[in-house]
Scaffold this active site. Structure first.
Site, PDB file in Angstrom:
ATOM      1  N   SER A   1       0.843  -1.180   0.000  1.00 18.45           N
ATOM      2  CA  SER A   1       0.000   0.000   0.000  1.00 18.45           C
ATOM      3  C   SER A   1       0.893   1.250   0.000  1.00 18.45           C
ATOM      4  O   SER A   1       1.680   1.430  -0.921  1.00 18.45           O
ATOM      5  CB  SER A   1      -0.971  -0.040   1.184  1.00 18.45           C
ATOM      6  OG  SER A   1      -1.999   0.893   1.033  1.00 18.45           O
TER       7      SER A   1
ATOM      8  N   ASP B   1      -8.526  -5.324  -5.964  1.00 17.28           N
ATOM      9  CA  ASP B   1      -8.103  -4.162  -5.190  1.00 17.28           C
ATOM     10  C   ASP B   1      -8.626  -2.905  -5.871  1.00 17.28           C
ATOM     11  O   ASP B   1      -8.049  -2.416  -6.836  1.00 17.28           O
ATOM     12  CB  ASP B   1      -6.581  -4.114  -5.101  1.00 17.28           C
ATOM     13  CG  ASP B   1      -6.090  -3.000  -4.181  1.00 17.28           C
ATOM     14  OD1 ASP B   1      -6.930  -2.218  -3.697  1.00 17.28           O
ATOM     15  OD2 ASP B   1      -4.875  -2.913  -3.952  1.00 17.28           O
TER      16      ASP B   1
ATOM     17  N   HIS C   1      -7.165  -5.806  -1.479  1.00 22.50           N
ATOM     18  CA  HIS C   1      -5.955  -5.104  -1.045  1.00 22.50           C
ATOM     19  C   HIS C   1      -5.059  -6.010  -0.202  1.00 22.50           C
ATOM     20  O   HIS C   1      -3.876  -5.761  -0.057  1.00 22.50           O
ATOM     21  CB  HIS C   1      -6.370  -3.858  -0.258  1.00 22.50           C
ATOM     22  CG  HIS C   1      -5.328  -2.779  -0.204  1.00 22.50           C
ATOM     23  ND1 HIS C   1      -4.683  -2.292  -1.327  1.00 22.50           N
ATOM     24  CD2 HIS C   1      -4.813  -2.085   0.847  1.00 22.50           C
ATOM     25  CE1 HIS C   1      -3.826  -1.341  -0.974  1.00 22.50           C
ATOM     26  NE2 HIS C   1      -3.883  -1.201   0.331  1.00 22.50           N
TER      27      HIS C   1
END
Length: 691
Positions: free
Chosen positions: A549, A630, A662
């Protein structure tokens, strides 16, 4: 109870080991209810159990091993109710005596799927009940099998927020449903043979997706409190959630219109409402900003639910910053309603704090009563002052202890991993450092050593950068980014919490705004320099770096800058290729806040910290992992990274999971993830050559 003993902590051990829920004591504090699940890579199947632990005897008793059973709750001293999934999207609520499997009955069957269940005893044979369920626009429980078959797959939208996290938004929304469970002729039944939709016709939806659950509402004999997004604001660009109260004289009655709780200048997220034990007061949390998901939470109190105009703030200050520079996360009332126990992150740990339950009496800042590891949950034990706490750490996946808030003494009741010994891990592997950061103040980092650590030897560095970016590495357990997994491969793992991290005061968190590749990057550079100078047992010539991320963003930023040449290999999981593509995300309030406005109003702010601007410098071997579902960071980000690396002739690999979002959560996929990651870094660090 399911146990495990491993000679070495490997991904297979991590992913197949028992996963235990926080413990919930019964009304007398004698029995603890919990669930535990495991996964077998031999049979490719999951097992799930509901169990109770006898605190005095230290024994565990099986309640159910039905894989369709979940979310057990106490409904009497020795009886529980749990949700059972049925065919075609339906579900049932089942009652069972915890010590006698023959005393079981189906309370009610529902056309849809219910979840996030809560119960509150009203008398010996009556229980208030509330749950969440996906609900159709006309207020009915949603059942996918009842939908008419469509001959097209088209999805058509004319407003923002078309998808969220891992799914495209539909007209069906979360709602709260309530009712009364009552015992008739020895069997638990549902009063009126139906649940009532609390939010029908209100335009309100609760729990708040994608992560909302039972923490978004609470119930008492006086009614229900819940949080919901403001229906008049676009959810893609605003974080605002309000607290509402629906008074109920009976859980068999129809609801009145939800009453909003107004909090003046505080207009951000509302969260974690908790009734006092007598149902007369409510404590809850709220942020100030309505476009900042990492703003500081303020602790608030409604002293009397019959007067919602009176809302009091703990530690309020004239400068409006609040006197307590930490972010409370959840709240528990003491048995006599005189004190609150609040969890708040501090210095990589989730600490449990104690304070008076009235802001008028809270003159001093909260006192910490448990600071070891991270507290996942706390529950009052019967009518005593003691608490049952569930804690975790870097070497402990689940620990139940009895905490005396007055003396802070702790008595361990049950440890899934025997304080790490079941995984051949020990607390001596867990260390930490403080070093001078970009602005001259100290920055914190966790250090995890191999279990066979010898200070006279040198070990390659695994440098982990966390996501968020307003997040932190903690002394906590993880099945996705577990530092001990890397340590047991033969690395010293350093996990810094640079500018932007939580748990070090709100200024430290806020300082990352308009600063993604600035101070945080310098903090990481200075951490690496500290390691080179002060940690002689680390071989920085064999260093690797990994992040997901925002941590994946930082892998790409590092690639384009000098620090990138310090690493033998990088791993980027679901990261940011270009800040200019941040408006392909779903929660637009995030880039609006962190980059100082919209893309058209402040394009320079987005361009300043764009990793894609420095792709001409990319040279370090990089593994790219990105997932098809995602929607926070679409897969095109990962493909762009890989395309650049390949076109530049940089050794690289692309791994994609079409059924993950994610995070990679499915055990078989997670095992592949771990193998690919470890094979990649071990190859370039030289560990593979030593095996």
């Amino acid at each position: 109870m399911m146990t495990i003993q491993a000679a070495k902590f490997t991904p297979e051990v991590l992913l197949s080991a028992p996963r235990r829920s926080p413990g919930v004591p019964n009304s007398t504090g004698e029995l603890v209810l919990y669930t535990v699940s495991t996964y077998s890579f031999d049979t490719h199947s999951k097992t799930a159990q509901i169990r109770v632990l006898n605190i005095k005897e230290g024994t565990s008793h099986l309640v159910s091993e039905d894989s369709a059973a979940s979310e057990p709750i106490w409904i009497s001293e020795k009886e529980v109710a749990y949700v059972k999934g049925l065919d075609n999207g339906a579900s049932a609520l089942v009652a069972q005596h915890v010590l006698d499997a023959n005393e079981t009955n189906t309370i009610h069957r529902f056309a849809g799927s219910i979840s996030s269940v809560k119960a509150k005893p009203l008398s010996a044979d009556k229980v208030a009940f509330c749950c969440a369920a996906l609900t159709t626009p006309d207020g009915q429980l949603y059942n996918p099998s009842a939908e008419p078959k469509s001959h097209t797959s088209a999805k058509i939208y004319d407003s923002l927020f078309v998808r969220h996290w891992d799914s495209w938004n539909t007209e069906n929304k979360n709602s709260l449903w309530y009712g009364q469970l009552q015992k008739v002729d020895g069997k638990w039944t549902l009063g009126n043979s139906a649940l009532t939709n609390l939010l029908a016709g209100t335009r309100l939806n609760s729990p708040v997706p994608p992560f909302g659950g039972a923490g978004d509402f609470d119930i008492s004999s006086t009614g229900i409190v819940f949080v919901a997004k403001d229906p008049d604001l676009n959810h893609a660009r605003h974080t605002k959630t309000d607290l509402y109260f629906v008074p109920l004289s009976s859980f068999l009655d129809k609801p009145t219109v939800p009453q909003i709780v107004k909090t003046g200048r505080l207009l951000g997220y509302s969260s974690s409402p908790a009734f006092s034990n007598d149902g007369k007061q409510v404590a809850f949390l709220r942020m100030k900003s309505q476009q900042y998901e990492a703003d500081k939470t303020r602790l608030l109190l409604i002293p009397d639910v019959t007067d919602l105009s009176n809302v009091q703030e703990f530690y309020e200050t004239d400068d409006d910053k609040g006197g307590w520079d930490l972010k409370p996360d959840w709240i528990v009332w003491s048995h006599d309603n005189k004190e609150l126990y609040v969890a708040a992150e501090k210095h990589a740990r989730v600490v449990l704090w104690k304070l008076p339950s009235s802001p008028l009496e809270a003159k001093s800042l909260p006192a910490p009563i448990h600071e070891d590891g991270s507290v996942a949950e706390a529950k009052v034990l019967g009518d005593s002052s003691s608490l049952l706490i569930t804690t975790r750490s870097r070497v402990e996946s689940s620990n139940y202890s009895i905490l005396d808030p007055a003396t802070r003494s702790v008595t361990v009741v049950s440890s899934t991993t025997k304080q790490g010994r079941a995984f051949s891990l020990t607390r001596s592997q867990c260390q930490e450092i403080w070093y001078e950061g970009s602005k001259g103040y100290k920055v914190h980092a966790l250090v995890t050593l191999p279990s066979t650590f010898d200070p006279s030897k040198k070990y390659p560095l695994a440098f982990l950068v966390h996501g968020g970016p307003q997040g932190a590495w903690g002394d906590d357990w993880s099945t996705r980014w577990n530092p001990a997994i890397f340590a047991e491969q033969g690395y010293v793992v350093v996990s810094p919490n640079p500018t932007g991290s939580t748990g070090y005061g709100q200024d430290h968190t806020d300082a990352i705004q308009n600063n993604w590749g600035g101070d945080p990057y310098v903090d990481l550079v200075k951490c690496f320099e500290y390691i080179e100078k002060e940690m002689s047992y680390i071989d920085t010539d064999r260093a690797v770096a990994l992040g997901a991320s925002y941590g994946g963003y930082m892998m790409n930023w590092i690639q384009g800058h000098d620090l990138g040449r310090k690493f033998k290999a990088l791993v980027c999981h679901d990261g940011v290729f270009s800040t200019l593509s941040q408006w392909s995300t779903e929660e637009l309030f995030f880039p609006e806040h962190d980059f100082g406005g919209t893309l058209w109003d402040n394009r320079e702010g987005y361009e300043k910290w764009d990793p894609a601007k420095y792709t001409g410098n990319w040279a370090t071997p990089q593994l790219v992992i990105h997932n098809e579902l995602d929607y926070r960071l679409p897969i095109s980000e990962g493909l762009a990274m890989f395309n650049v690396l390949q076109a530049r002739g940089v050794p690289s690999k692309f791994v994609m999971f079409p059924d993950e979002h994610h995070w990679v959560l499915k055990p078989e996929n997670s095992l592949v993830w771990h193998r690919e990651v470890l094979d990649w870094i071990n190859k370039y660090s030289g560990i593979s050559e030593q095996e």
